[in-house]
Design a protein around this motif. Sequence first.
Motif, PDB file in Angstrom:
ATOM      1  N   THR A   1      -4.135  -8.826   2.293  1.00 47.37           N
ATOM      2  CA  THR A   1      -4.457  -9.897   2.875  1.00 47.37           C
ATOM      3  C   THR A   1      -4.611 -10.092   4.248  1.00 47.37           C
ATOM      4  O   THR A   1      -5.155 -10.974   4.858  1.00 47.37           O
ATOM      5  N   SER A   2      -4.244  -9.115   5.208  1.00 47.15           N
ATOM      6  CA  SER A   2      -4.349  -9.140   6.545  1.00 47.15           C
ATOM      7  C   SER A   2      -5.808  -8.582   6.943  1.00 47.15           C
ATOM      8  O   SER A   2      -6.502  -8.265   6.211  1.00 47.15           O
ATOM      9  N   PRO A   3      -6.282  -9.020   8.210  1.00 48.04           N
ATOM     10  CA  PRO A   3      -7.728  -8.964   8.490  1.00 48.04           C
ATOM     11  C   PRO A   3      -7.738  -7.462   9.094  1.00 48.04           C
ATOM     12  O   PRO A   3      -6.701  -7.026   9.557  1.00 48.04           O
TER      13      PRO A   3
ATOM     14  N   SER B   1      -0.724  -2.553  -0.364  1.00 46.38           N
ATOM     15  CA  SER B   1       0.563  -3.509  -0.182  1.00 46.38           C
ATOM     16  C   SER B   1      -0.039  -4.870  -0.004  1.00 46.38           C
ATOM     17  O   SER B   1      -1.327  -5.262  -0.037  1.00 46.38           O
ATOM     18  N   TRP B   2       0.823  -5.959  -0.113  1.00 50.51           N
ATOM     19  CA  TRP B   2       0.520  -7.142   0.090  1.00 50.51           C
ATOM     20  C   TRP B   2      -0.392  -7.489   1.582  1.00 50.51           C
ATOM     21  O   TRP B   2      -1.103  -8.092   1.758  1.00 50.51           O
ATOM     22  N   HIS B   3       0.442  -6.845   2.377  1.00 48.84           N
ATOM     23  CA  HIS B   3      -0.259  -6.824   3.848  1.00 48.84           C
ATOM     24  C   HIS B   3      -1.361  -6.274   3.946  1.00 48.84           C
ATOM     25  O   HIS B   3      -2.422  -6.773   4.769  1.00 48.84           O
TER      26      HIS B   3
ATOM     27  N   GLY C   1      -7.088   3.600   0.320  1.00 45.96           N
ATOM     28  CA  GLY C   1      -6.672   2.116  -0.159  1.00 45.96           C
ATOM     29  C   GLY C   1      -7.662   1.105  -0.559  1.00 45.96           C
ATOM     30  O   GLY C   1      -7.819   0.496  -1.576  1.00 45.96           O
ATOM     31  N   SER C   2      -8.946   1.217   0.461  1.00 44.46           N
ATOM     32  CA  SER C   2      -9.957   0.400  -0.164  1.00 44.46           C
ATOM     33  C   SER C   2     -10.841   0.880  -1.370  1.00 44.46           C
ATOM     34  O   SER C   2     -11.103   0.091  -2.221  1.00 44.46           O
TER      35      SER C   2
ATOM     36  N   ALA D   1      -2.440  -1.523  13.879  1.00 48.19           N
ATOM     37  CA  ALA D   1      -1.258  -1.978  13.762  1.00 48.19           C
ATOM     38  C   ALA D   1      -0.910  -2.140  12.246  1.00 48.19           C
ATOM     39  O   ALA D   1      -0.015  -2.500  11.894  1.00 48.19           O
ATOM     40  N   GLY D   2      -1.976  -1.414  11.416  1.00 47.09           N
ATOM     41  CA  GLY D   2      -1.828  -1.082  10.202  1.00 47.09           C
ATOM     42  C   GLY D   2      -2.266  -2.584   9.253  1.00 47.09           C
ATOM     43  O   GLY D   2      -1.637  -2.980   8.440  1.00 47.09           O
ATOM     44  N   GLY D   3      -3.604  -3.206   9.653  1.00 48.61           N
ATOM     45  CA  GLY D   3      -4.266  -4.032   9.113  1.00 48.61           C
ATOM     46  C   GLY D   3      -4.650  -3.892   7.752  1.00 48.61           C
ATOM     47  O   GLY D   3      -4.319  -2.778   7.237  1.00 48.61           O
ATOM     48  N   GLY D   4      -5.234  -4.750   7.299  1.00 48.91           N
ATOM     49  CA  GLY D   4      -5.818  -4.663   5.874  1.00 48.91           C
ATOM     50  C   GLY D   4      -7.304  -4.981   5.642  1.00 48.91           C
ATOM     51  O   GLY D   4      -8.186  -4.866   6.349  1.00 48.91           O
TER      52      GLY D   4
END
Length: 294
Positions: free
Chosen positions: A46-48, A41-43, A264-265, A54-57
């Motif tokens: 883009t998220s660290p 997802s976009w989150h 996902g990665s 909390a579902g980071g990225g």
Amino acid sequence: MNNRLADRLATVMFWAGALLVLLILGFLLGYILIHGLKDISWHFLTSPPQNMLAGGGIGPQIFNSFYLLLLAMLITVPVGLLAGIYLAEYASQSRVTESIRLCIETLSSLPSIVVGLFGLLIFVNMTGWGYTLMSGALALAVINLPLMVRVSEEAIRSVPPELREASLALGAARWQTMWRVIIPSAFPGLLTGGIIAAGRVFGEAAALLYTSGMSSPPLNFADFNPFSHLSPLNPFRPAETLAVHIWKINSESLIPDVRRVADGSAAVLVLVVLIFNLSARWLGRVIHRRMTAA
């Protein structure tokens, strides 16, 4: 067995080998994408990773991978191209040339983990840089230089000698012939070598564990000062790439959603490599047409 039957059997074997490779590649890509696309997802992009609970990225890891690619190719391409030009056009058969070729073959057979330990000793410890992007870029340059040198040499040797002779007969200097005639003609082969080297940068993890590190400081993407410790443009900071991130979270398993992040990665890494290769080939065709006026 007559010649016609032997030819048909050989053709069938060639097609079977090609189809087997395609099936294996399709199975691997399908497995990775089916399991990973649903988690992208976009989150997530883009998220660290500090907010992983909390579902980071994987935003910083993607940036680090591209930045490391840029640094590594800035070192690999010029040095590899110049060495390939020397071996193809200027070097004569001598002990020095044979020693250079032996060194290139030896470097190409080194495992990446050995190069990583070499980088840890030279680029990390002896220079005093520590775990940095620059250390990782230099280690990757050591891995990719043999490939780039051999590809450059073969691409330049494949240029028809008539082109060289015609350019020299028109009064062009040797370096002008190399720059304006030989390199444009050899550009497709050089591009292929560059793409293969770039793909190895994206997928390499073993050498980077000992050079660029397995963690990244919190980055401030509004800070464009390359000397700032928190700036993403600082080449002398620790950096965790996407391939290293996949290995790290699977080996440590410190987060509850490790499977989601790993799938996902992996899917993002495959898509990035695929998009990069397609874009590089398209851009290479455009540049080749302009350089050759075709």
